[in-house]
Design a protein around this motif. Structure first.
Motif, PDB file in Angstrom:
ATOM      1  N   SER A 120       0.820  -1.215   0.000  1.00  0.00           N
ATOM      2  CA  SER A 120       0.000   0.000   0.000  1.00  0.00           C
ATOM      3  C   SER A 120       0.855   1.266   0.000  1.00  0.00           C
ATOM      4  O   SER A 120       0.496   2.267  -0.628  1.00  0.00           O
ATOM      5  CB  SER A 120      -0.914  -0.020   1.220  1.00  0.00           C
ATOM      6  OG  SER A 120      -1.758   1.093   1.235  1.00  0.00           O
ATOM      7  N   ARG A 121       1.994   1.219   0.680  1.00  0.00           N
ATOM      8  CA  ARG A 121       2.798   2.440   0.789  1.00  0.00           C
ATOM      9  C   ARG A 121       3.704   2.615  -0.437  1.00  0.00           C
ATOM     10  O   ARG A 121       4.347   3.659  -0.563  1.00  0.00           O
ATOM     11  CB  ARG A 121       3.587   2.458   2.095  1.00  0.00           C
ATOM     12  CG  ARG A 121       4.924   1.748   2.068  1.00  0.00           C
ATOM     13  CD  ARG A 121       5.609   1.657   3.428  1.00  0.00           C
ATOM     14  NE  ARG A 121       5.581   2.872   4.217  1.00  0.00           N
ATOM     15  CZ  ARG A 121       5.988   2.961   5.491  1.00  0.00           C
ATOM     16  NH1 ARG A 121       6.447   1.875   6.114  1.00  0.00           N
ATOM     17  NH2 ARG A 121       5.949   4.085   6.146  1.00  0.00           N
ATOM     18  N   ARG A 129      -3.584   0.606  -2.201  1.00  0.00           N
ATOM     19  CA  ARG A 129      -3.505   1.937  -1.573  1.00  0.00           C
ATOM     20  C   ARG A 129      -4.729   2.194  -0.692  1.00  0.00           C
ATOM     21  O   ARG A 129      -4.625   2.660   0.436  1.00  0.00           O
ATOM     22  CB  ARG A 129      -3.409   3.015  -2.663  1.00  0.00           C
ATOM     23  CG  ARG A 129      -3.076   4.417  -2.136  1.00  0.00           C
ATOM     24  CD  ARG A 129      -1.686   4.472  -1.557  1.00  0.00           C
ATOM     25  NE  ARG A 129      -1.221   5.839  -1.283  1.00  0.00           N
ATOM     26  CZ  ARG A 129      -0.054   6.111  -0.740  1.00  0.00           C
ATOM     27  NH1 ARG A 129       0.786   5.137  -0.398  1.00  0.00           N
ATOM     28  NH2 ARG A 129       0.304   7.357  -0.509  1.00  0.00           N
ATOM     29  N   TYR A 132      -5.795   1.128   3.253  1.00  0.00           N
ATOM     30  CA  TYR A 132      -5.458   1.924   4.454  1.00  0.00           C
ATOM     31  C   TYR A 132      -5.966   3.343   4.223  1.00  0.00           C
ATOM     32  O   TYR A 132      -6.470   3.672   3.151  1.00  0.00           O
ATOM     33  CB  TYR A 132      -3.937   1.888   4.676  1.00  0.00           C
ATOM     34  CG  TYR A 132      -3.426   0.500   5.006  1.00  0.00           C
ATOM     35  CD1 TYR A 132      -3.272   0.091   6.323  1.00  0.00           C
ATOM     36  CD2 TYR A 132      -3.130  -0.416   3.990  1.00  0.00           C
ATOM     37  CE1 TYR A 132      -2.829  -1.198   6.620  1.00  0.00           C
ATOM     38  CE2 TYR A 132      -2.696  -1.707   4.290  1.00  0.00           C
ATOM     39  CZ  TYR A 132      -2.547  -2.090   5.605  1.00  0.00           C
ATOM     40  OH  TYR A 132      -2.121  -3.366   5.916  1.00  0.00           O
ATOM     41  N   TRP A 134      -5.023   6.855   3.475  1.00  0.00           N
ATOM     42  CA  TRP A 134      -3.957   7.756   3.015  1.00  0.00           C
ATOM     43  C   TRP A 134      -4.572   9.108   2.718  1.00  0.00           C
ATOM     44  O   TRP A 134      -5.580   9.194   2.013  1.00  0.00           O
ATOM     45  CB  TRP A 134      -3.299   7.212   1.749  1.00  0.00           C
ATOM     46  CG  TRP A 134      -2.467   5.992   1.983  1.00  0.00           C
ATOM     47  CD1 TRP A 134      -2.830   4.692   1.744  1.00  0.00           C
ATOM     48  CD2 TRP A 134      -1.129   5.950   2.495  1.00  0.00           C
ATOM     49  NE1 TRP A 134      -1.794   3.844   2.074  1.00  0.00           N
ATOM     50  CE2 TRP A 134      -0.729   4.586   2.537  1.00  0.00           C
ATOM     51  CE3 TRP A 134      -0.222   6.926   2.932  1.00  0.00           C
ATOM     52  CZ2 TRP A 134       0.519   4.181   2.992  1.00  0.00           C
ATOM     53  CZ3 TRP A 134       1.030   6.518   3.369  1.00  0.00           C
ATOM     54  CH2 TRP A 134       1.393   5.163   3.403  1.00  0.00           C
ATOM     55  N   TRP A 156      -1.744  10.645  12.691  1.00  0.00           N
ATOM     56  CA  TRP A 156      -1.281  10.697  11.298  1.00  0.00           C
ATOM     57  C   TRP A 156       0.235  10.682  11.237  1.00  0.00           C
ATOM     58  O   TRP A 156       0.909  11.381  11.988  1.00  0.00           O
ATOM     59  CB  TRP A 156      -1.809  11.960  10.608  1.00  0.00           C
ATOM     60  CG  TRP A 156      -3.301  11.933  10.489  1.00  0.00           C
ATOM     61  CD1 TRP A 156      -4.196  12.506  11.336  1.00  0.00           C
ATOM     62  CD2 TRP A 156      -4.066  11.247   9.491  1.00  0.00           C
ATOM     63  NE1 TRP A 156      -5.483  12.229  10.935  1.00  0.00           N
ATOM     64  CE2 TRP A 156      -5.433  11.459   9.796  1.00  0.00           C
ATOM     65  CE3 TRP A 156      -3.750  10.472   8.378  1.00  0.00           C
ATOM     66  CZ2 TRP A 156      -6.463  10.945   9.029  1.00  0.00           C
ATOM     67  CZ3 TRP A 156      -4.774   9.952   7.596  1.00  0.00           C
ATOM     68  CH2 TRP A 156      -6.120  10.184   7.927  1.00  0.00           C
ATOM     69  N   TYR A 166      -0.607   8.509   6.618  1.00  0.00           N
ATOM     70  CA  TYR A 166      -1.521   7.387   6.884  1.00  0.00           C
ATOM     71  C   TYR A 166      -2.005   7.481   8.328  1.00  0.00           C
ATOM     72  O   TYR A 166      -1.353   8.077   9.187  1.00  0.00           O
ATOM     73  CB  TYR A 166      -0.870   6.029   6.580  1.00  0.00           C
ATOM     74  CG  TYR A 166       0.284   5.663   7.469  1.00  0.00           C
ATOM     75  CD1 TYR A 166       1.594   5.962   7.104  1.00  0.00           C
ATOM     76  CD2 TYR A 166       0.085   5.003   8.695  1.00  0.00           C
ATOM     77  CE1 TYR A 166       2.670   5.630   7.917  1.00  0.00           C
ATOM     78  CE2 TYR A 166       1.144   4.659   9.513  1.00  0.00           C
ATOM     79  CZ  TYR A 166       2.438   4.981   9.122  1.00  0.00           C
ATOM     80  OH  TYR A 166       3.491   4.647   9.943  1.00  0.00           O
ATOM     81  N   CYS A 175      -1.012   0.321  11.436  1.00  0.00           N
ATOM     82  CA  CYS A 175      -1.642   1.151  10.408  1.00  0.00           C
ATOM     83  C   CYS A 175      -3.101   0.750  10.230  1.00  0.00           C
ATOM     84  O   CYS A 175      -3.392  -0.446  10.029  1.00  0.00           O
ATOM     85  CB  CYS A 175      -0.883   0.963   9.097  1.00  0.00           C
ATOM     86  SG  CYS A 175       0.915   0.961   9.349  1.00  0.00           S
TER      87      CYS A 175
END
Ligand code: NOJ
Length: 534
Positions: A120-121, A129, A132, A134, A156, A166, A175
């Motif tokens: 995802s990051r 993505r 989570y 973002w 955050w 995130y 997360c």
């Protein structure tokens, strides 16, 4: 699964649930950390004590930043605890003793080392993505909103690689998953199926209310009751960061999965809510959580009037047919014997085991363990280290179980990861087993009484308003009526009420002539609790 011991009529999870913090229960390989083989070695203890089920705090693959509540693989056991094979043997060992197995399910967040988050990051366009939360920076490059992490600081964290933040309700290594994404729900439902197929009997759902955040991620409002010295996250009310309107959709989805399995699997949910707010978590037509945890005894002043009020208020707001539950300790709360003192801890245990509903009993509370003092260099809990001076550190209530009178208390042959709990040999299971007046013996006797007298688990509850600091109530089932009288003071108190004019003593925290007839104006010794069959 074959379960031989006849259970009281009703559902198995209406019995007594014992919570184990696996790192601190029993080490089998000398590394100073409890493990699954150690739990197998101690399996007889659960049946000797007389509990019906054990809930285990997480033992899944984890970098252990939050000691297992940061999971990097939901479908395996962390090597520090053992293997899947050990797990199967542990389940078999408990089931052979008619003890159910409840796992900790952590759906709100994964570890930052989980492959889902690593994906995802990777980029803003990554297929995971949206698994989570973002977000871009807020106005003037600030944080996306004012949400506070329950582990200290903002919720955050900026990821410099993609330039977005995130969300993490707890540590930045935990997360938050986006439960509004159906792929996340499917993947997390598969986790439940994996363990149900392996024979577990239910789940305790971690931080369940956090699954439903405000879709617009609006700021939380300030908390008007915030006082200096409160932890920083208490500045806000978690109105938008948790407990959103669609929470029961997520809970209902989870329930739909477990209901597809035999054996009446249970869902316990961690909800820190006042009495009036808990009821909603049972869901429409009780199709939500079986047991939303009721922590109200933890924050009610230890006085007869407020305690009776809070018990009565909870009983009054429970939806029809909903089954209550009670907690006096867990791995996040100071030990009850430190809050109330050793004598009143016995009374608290009696309260826990004589109220209507499922008692959830934290390991070591049956020994009357107090918070263990941790030398400054030995603190481990990141919550405490992040928020020094706010009392948020949880090491003192997580220390290893003292089993016997040897220097390492039978917990390990190595260096325990935290100091052994208790004040030396007299705190141990071995010592207390031999002492008929110990907290352990008292707890075990009460558990046996509760098993033999259905009125104590299933009977209706009604308050018995008494003078002074005696907490009184009556449990009734058919012809059976038991009065429970708990002296909350460190001085003898004589009952002046005419409510209890006769009866038969069936239990006392103190030495008393059992089965002696009870007359009017009964005198309770300092810190004494009694049960009287009316
Ligand atoms: C609640 C758990 O009980 C606590 O120990 C943990 O740190 C947080 N949730 C995060 O998972």
């Amino acid at each position: 699964m074959s379960l031989k011991r006849p259970l009281a009529p009703g559902r198995w999870w209406q019995g007594v649930i014992y919570q184990v913090y696996p790192r601190s229960f029993q080490d089998s390989n000398g590394d100073g950390i409890g493990d699954l083989k150690g739990i197998i070695e101690r399996a007889d203890y659960f049946s000797w004590l007389g509990v019906d089920a054990v809930w285990f705090s997480p033992f899944f693959t984890s970098p252990m930043v939050d000691f297992g509540y940061d999971i990097s693989n939901y479908l395996d056991i962390d090597p520090s605890f053992g293997t899947l094979d050990d797990f199967d043997q542990m389940v078999a060992a408990l089931h052979a003793r008619d003890i159910r197995v409840i796992l900790d399910y952590v759906p709100n967040h994964t570890s930052d080392q989980h492959p889902w988050f690593i994906e995802s990051r990777r980029s803003r366009e990554n297929i995971k993505r949206d698994w989570y939360f973002w977000r871009d920076a807020g106005p003037n490059g600030g944080l996306p909103n004012n949400w506070q992490s329950l582990a200290g600081g903002s919720s955050w964290e900026l990821d410099p690689h993609t330039g977005q933040f995130y969300c993490h309700t707890f540590l930045k290594e935990q997360c938050d998953l986006n439960w509004r994404n159906p792929a996340v729900r499917d993947a997390m439902h598969d986790v439940l199926r994996f363990w149900l197929e392996r024979g577990v009997d239910g789940f305790r759902i971690d931080a369940v209310g956090c699954l439903a955040k405000d879709p617009a991620l609006r700021d939380d409002p300030p908390n008007p009751d915030f006082r200096p010295g409160d932890p920083p996250f208490a500045r806000n009310l978690m109105v938008n960061s948790a407990n959103g309107k669609d929470i029961m959709e997520f809970v209902g989805g989870i329930r739909g999965v477990v209901d597809g399995y035999p054996g009446d699997p249970v869902l316990i949910g961690e909800v820190y809510l006042k009495t009036g707010e808990i009821g909603a978590y049972y869901g429409p037509e009780l199709r939500g959580l079986h047991l939303p945890t009721n922590f109200n005894l933890l924050w009610t002043p230890w006085k007869a009037k407020p305690l009776l009020e809070v018990i009565g208020a909870y009983e009054a707001v429970l939806p029809r047919g909903a089954w209550p539950d009670w907690v006096i300790g867990n791995h996040d709360q100071p030990r009850i014997a430190s809050r109330l003192g050793r004598e009143q801890a016995r009374i608290a245990m009696m309260l826990l085991l004589t109220l209507r509903g499922t008692p959830i009993l934290y390991y070591g509370d049956e020994l009357g363990l107090q918070n263990t003092e941790i030398p400054p260099g030995k603190l481990r809990d990141p919550f405490g280290l992040n928020m020094p001076g706010t009392g948020q550190g949880r090491d003192p209530e997580r220390c290893p179980m003292p089993w016997d009178e040897t220097p390492k208390a039978g917990f390990t042959t190595g260096d325990p990861w935290l100091p052994i709990a208790g004040d030396g040999p007299r705190s141990s299971v071995q010592f207390q087993r031999a002492d008929k007046s110990s907290m352990l013996s008292m707890t075990r006797n009460l558990l046996a009484l509760r098993r033999n007298e259905p009125v104590l688990s299933r009977g209706s509850w009604s308050p018995l308003p008494l003078e002074d600091e005696v907490l009184g109530y009556v449990r009734s089932l058919g012809k059976s009526r038991f009065a429970v009288l708990l002296n909350l003071e460190n001085k003898a108190q004589r009952l002046s009420s005419t409510e209890i004019t006769s009866g038969r003593l069936v239990f006392s925290t103190h030495e008393r002539d059992r089965h002696a007839p009870v007359k009017q104006n009964l005198e309770l010794a300092a810190n004494e609790g009694v049960i009287i069959a009316l």
